[in-house]
Motif scaffolding. Structure first.
Motif, PDB file in Angstrom:
ATOM      1  N   ARG A  29     -38.285  31.732 -31.388  1.00  0.00           N
ATOM      2  CA  ARG A  29     -37.615  32.097 -32.451  1.00  0.00           C
ATOM      3  C   ARG A  29     -38.526  31.676 -33.352  1.00  0.00           C
ATOM      4  O   ARG A  29     -38.371  32.480 -34.566  1.00  0.00           O
ATOM      5  CB  ARG A  29     -35.799  32.406 -32.438  1.00  0.00           C
ATOM      6  N   ALA A  50     -31.925  40.662 -23.993  1.00  0.00           N
ATOM      7  CA  ALA A  50     -31.877  39.980 -25.646  1.00  0.00           C
ATOM      8  C   ALA A  50     -32.180  38.545 -26.300  1.00  0.00           C
ATOM      9  O   ALA A  50     -30.966  38.046 -26.560  1.00  0.00           O
ATOM     10  CB  ALA A  50     -30.452  40.921 -25.828  1.00  0.00           C
ATOM     11  N   PRO A  51     -33.247  37.682 -26.223  1.00  0.00           N
ATOM     12  CA  PRO A  51     -33.434  36.351 -26.171  1.00  0.00           C
ATOM     13  C   PRO A  51     -32.901  36.698 -28.242  1.00  0.00           C
ATOM     14  O   PRO A  51     -33.186  37.394 -28.586  1.00  0.00           O
ATOM     15  CB  PRO A  51     -34.970  36.420 -25.871  1.00  0.00           C
ATOM     16  N   SER A  52     -33.233  34.847 -27.733  1.00  0.00           N
ATOM     17  CA  SER A  52     -32.652  34.158 -29.476  1.00  0.00           C
ATOM     18  C   SER A  52     -33.635  34.948 -30.018  1.00  0.00           C
ATOM     19  O   SER A  52     -34.366  35.347 -31.850  1.00  0.00           O
ATOM     20  CB  SER A  52     -32.685  32.898 -29.543  1.00  0.00           C
ATOM     21  N   ARG A  55     -35.538  38.003 -32.640  1.00  0.00           N
ATOM     22  CA  ARG A  55     -35.248  38.844 -33.798  1.00  0.00           C
ATOM     23  C   ARG A  55     -36.106  38.570 -34.795  1.00  0.00           C
ATOM     24  O   ARG A  55     -36.971  39.352 -35.742  1.00  0.00           O
ATOM     25  CB  ARG A  55     -34.757  37.708 -34.336  1.00  0.00           C
ATOM     26  N   HIS A 341     -28.218  27.385 -39.479  1.00  0.00           N
ATOM     27  CA  HIS A 341     -29.830  28.036 -38.996  1.00  0.00           C
ATOM     28  C   HIS A 341     -28.485  28.549 -37.057  1.00  0.00           C
ATOM     29  O   HIS A 341     -28.671  27.854 -36.419  1.00  0.00           O
ATOM     30  CB  HIS A 341     -30.601  26.822 -38.110  1.00  0.00           C
ATOM     31  N   ASP A 342     -28.648  29.768 -37.245  1.00  0.00           N
ATOM     32  CA  ASP A 342     -27.934  30.405 -36.073  1.00  0.00           C
ATOM     33  C   ASP A 342     -28.648  30.594 -35.548  1.00  0.00           C
ATOM     34  O   ASP A 342     -29.306  31.267 -35.544  1.00  0.00           O
ATOM     35  CB  ASP A 342     -26.445  31.788 -36.874  1.00  0.00           C
ATOM     36  N   GLN A 344     -27.975  32.998 -32.800  1.00  0.00           N
ATOM     37  CA  GLN A 344     -27.678  34.336 -32.144  1.00  0.00           C
ATOM     38  C   GLN A 344     -27.632  34.054 -31.338  1.00  0.00           C
ATOM     39  O   GLN A 344     -27.993  35.372 -30.051  1.00  0.00           O
ATOM     40  CB  GLN A 344     -28.441  35.258 -32.882  1.00  0.00           C
TER      41      GLN A 344
ATOM     42  N   ARG B   8     -34.555  49.248 -31.507  1.00  0.00           N
ATOM     43  CA  ARG B   8     -34.910  47.886 -31.329  1.00  0.00           C
ATOM     44  C   ARG B   8     -33.332  47.491 -30.420  1.00  0.00           C
ATOM     45  O   ARG B   8     -33.562  46.272 -30.666  1.00  0.00           O
ATOM     46  CB  ARG B   8     -35.253  46.961 -32.745  1.00  0.00           C
ATOM     47  N   THR B  11     -32.598  44.879 -27.946  1.00  0.00           N
ATOM     48  CA  THR B  11     -33.353  44.212 -27.651  1.00  0.00           C
ATOM     49  C   THR B  11     -33.586  42.810 -28.302  1.00  0.00           C
ATOM     50  O   THR B  11     -33.708  41.911 -28.821  1.00  0.00           O
ATOM     51  CB  THR B  11     -34.793  44.475 -27.564  1.00  0.00           C
ATOM     52  N   LEU B  12     -32.423  42.751 -29.637  1.00  0.00           N
ATOM     53  CA  LEU B  12     -31.527  41.884 -29.853  1.00  0.00           C
ATOM     54  C   LEU B  12     -30.562  40.766 -30.102  1.00  0.00           C
ATOM     55  O   LEU B  12     -30.114  41.246 -29.510  1.00  0.00           O
ATOM     56  CB  LEU B  12     -31.696  42.277 -31.958  1.00  0.00           C
ATOM     57  N   PRO B  13     -30.769  40.181 -30.845  1.00  0.00           N
ATOM     58  CA  PRO B  13     -29.330  39.078 -30.278  1.00  0.00           C
ATOM     59  C   PRO B  13     -28.494  39.658 -30.690  1.00  0.00           C
ATOM     60  O   PRO B  13     -28.311  39.953 -31.376  1.00  0.00           O
ATOM     61  CB  PRO B  13     -30.178  37.703 -30.477  1.00  0.00           C
ATOM     62  N   ASP B  14     -27.164  38.660 -30.028  1.00  0.00           N
ATOM     63  CA  ASP B  14     -25.800  39.524 -31.418  1.00  0.00           C
ATOM     64  C   ASP B  14     -25.740  38.934 -32.456  1.00  0.00           C
ATOM     65  O   ASP B  14     -26.396  38.139 -32.804  1.00  0.00           O
ATOM     66  CB  ASP B  14     -24.684  38.857 -30.270  1.00  0.00           C
ATOM     67  N   PRO B  37     -30.985  33.386 -40.588  1.00  0.00           N
ATOM     68  CA  PRO B  37     -30.761  31.672 -39.787  1.00  0.00           C
ATOM     69  C   PRO B  37     -28.834  32.058 -40.105  1.00  0.00           C
ATOM     70  O   PRO B  37     -28.150  30.978 -39.653  1.00  0.00           O
ATOM     71  CB  PRO B  37     -30.928  30.681 -41.021  1.00  0.00           C
TER      72      PRO B  37
END
Lengths: 384, 384
Positions: A29, A50-52, A55, A341-342, A344, B8, B11-14, B37
């Motif tokens: 990420r 849906a990996p980090s 994004r 730095h989240d 997610q 998309r 495919t995106l993280p929570d 972040p």
């Protein structure tokens, strides 16, 4: 459309080049986020949906060694790198026929086996903890005789965050350790009564240019890194020794990219290599705010063929990992100089799901600020 | 699936929250990058298919006032903001029934009309250039009589980067200016022989907390911003005056988010408002490297309900816009402290497609570094 085909291709702006990243966790990420301002698009491959890293990247959801996914990746990118060292070497070899892969197979082979790694550093004349190879119960006894107690039994491969390790205080612990780990190929390490752990992170370009970040001092708990402070207070001699170790390793591996080395410093000042990681590293996250160039941008620069960035310290920083739970972000953001730095990622005990870097003009101000952030982080930390 | 549905989502993280951004150019891009972040997902709406901001956001390709797109957006986000001020107010009103929209309709109404904006600042007791409203050829003559020459005729709405403006050196230019712009609602501005242009950028939270960034000094060419230096060298009195102007405007508009104001400084020190922008601003891009908190993170913090970040200067910086062409990135990256920001936009004459921020420990070092970067930028600059 196959299951791992990316759906985002048409929705993203043009790039001057593209970079592939095997692995799409927080390191991928932050690498992908750093590639964008340089005009590079990032593509990640990872089994997760849906990996980090999704994004900031085009994500291809597939096993690391799925031939069709790697073929698609290689058609889309100019160079491939990886965010962690437990990538099947076979995956890289398929890619290497088509594109450059940095840091490369040799770095993976060396860092992927604790024994090979120790032999590599010994061959460079660099100190490591006393150790023995252990492939049988008899080997373990011989190692205990040679190294004494306490000793630490570790799997040669796939260990991280203290996993795959057994601590033996005396002969009575050897049976349990063997029962736990005996099915693997192992090393035994003698106990080193070190004063502190430092990280040296350096980078190297294809034509051999190198640059070192300031040293970081690391604090672990239950085998997991919880804090790093940088620049670490260290003598010019210690800094020079650490640089020499890192430069020898970079040159010895004909390395391209960022290399991270954990060092134990003995009370007499001796530096011993604990382990290396052929990638950006948790103990270098402070560089995002604390160094003129972050370790993530530095890695992208090196593998994309740019020159290395300035690694000068911008200001004193301290990085605190958020593990197993995320602190109250409103409260954290009330502290001046605190940077969230989240990643997610879903919170699970022992899982690193973010970090906070605190920056200040001087160390006293830094300590005051960290003193406000740390309780918030500790309240929600769950090491599992 | 309708044409503007995002592809998309899955495919995106929570995220812990989501933010909608109307407009997906470079400002939306840097806002979205700053949201990640903090644990916030960003959704953009813009007629473009592959806009700059899609690198870091879910993108919905649709007109700004497409009801179905706005409905979809409002279902997905907790708050909506915008990256430029020429958004149809009707679009915001539809959203306002469902979600918070910051900075809000009032800020758009005021900044969307040069005349209304000047009246607003005058009502706060803040100086602006002498001006007259011009809705007829007769008004123009009256304005010329009152203001003298040179005067600048400007459209009340939709002007940017020097567009929608006509310069009149004397009575002989009035006919041409009227032919060019007479179909619009206009203002005429008297010439102000200012010494320099400064930017004050400030932020305000819903509960009235405010914070000001250090002043930047701006350099324009052909009506387009080409460089900003920050912190600008300025007396404590000038800084305090600028802060007061910005704070009055923030409070007067019951503003939430980042507000940018361009100021002319007369030789006698007087500050006059040139114009305001209800958003992050090109003259604040230096904050990414130069301030403890960037203007982009600051805006996200304000609209998402976090407290404002520290705006202290980290080090002297100079921002150089790359316009109409992108300089040799290898050469730029060889300069220590040079930070590339490629917006991944197609190069066209006069189009801002990136910027470079140079940072250094002191001004002498900064000037030396900028002296190496500037020729590279100027070589490829095409103002159109």
């Amino acid at each position: 459309m196959t299951e791992f085909e990316s759906e985002r291709i048409s929705t993203l702006p043009d790039a001057t080049g593209s970079i592939g990243i095997l692995g799409a966790g927080q390191l991928g990420r932050m690498l992908a986020a750093s590639a964008a301002p340089l005009g590079l698009n990032a593509f990640t491959v990872d089994p997760k949906d849906a990996p980090s890293a999704a994004r900031h990247a085009e994500h291809i959801s597939a096993a690391f060694d799925a031939p069709e996914a790697l073929r698609q990746l290689s058609e889309r990118v100019d160079v491939v790198t990886y965010e962690f060292e437990n990538i099947p070497v076979g995956a890289l070899e398929q890619l290497l026929d088509v594109v450059d892969v940095f840091p490369g197979v040799r770095a993976l082979e060396v860092s992927g086996d604790r024994g090979v790694e120790k032999e590599f550093f010994e061959s460079l004349g660099v100190d490591v903890a006393p150790w023995r190879s252990v492939d049988s119960r008899r080997d373990l006894n011989a190692a205990a005789d040679a190294l004494g107690f306490p000793l630490i039994l570790k799997t040669r491969q796939m260990g991280y965050d203290g996993k795959g390790q057994a601590w033996c205080d005396g002969p009575e612990d050897l049976d349990d350790a063997w029962d736990e780990l005996g099915e693997w190929s192992l090393v035994a390490e003698g106990f080193v009564d070190f004063e502190r752990e430092l990280s040296i992170i350096g980078a190297r370009t294809p034509d051999g240019q190198t640059a070192m970040f300031p040293l970081a001092e690391n604090l672990h708990k239950d085998g997991i890194l919880i804090e790093s402070e940088a620049p670490a207070e260290a003598s010019a001699e210690t800094i020079e020794r650490a640089h020499t170790i890192c430069r020898k390793a970079l040159d010895g591996l004909d390395y391209v990219g960022v290399l991270s080395i954990e060092l134990f410093q003995d009370p007499d000042g001796t530096l011993r290599v604990n382990e290396m990681a052929p990638r950006v590293h948790n103990s270098g996250h402070w560089t995002i705010e604390g160094s003129e160039t972050s370790q993530f941008e530095q890695h992208i620069r090196a593998v994309a063929g740019f020159s290395l960035g300035d690694t000068a310290s911008v200001a004193p920083t301290q990085m605190l990992n958020t593990i197993g739970g995320f602190p109250d972000r409103r409260a954290v953001l009330e502290v001046p100089g605190a940077h969230l730095h989240d990643y997610q990622k879903e919170a699970r005990p022992g899982r690193k799901i973010g970090h906070i870097t605190v920056r200040a003009g001087d160390r006293d101000a830094l300590n005051e600020r960290v003193g406000r952030v740390r309780p918030l982080v500790e309240q929600t930390r769950d090491l599992g």
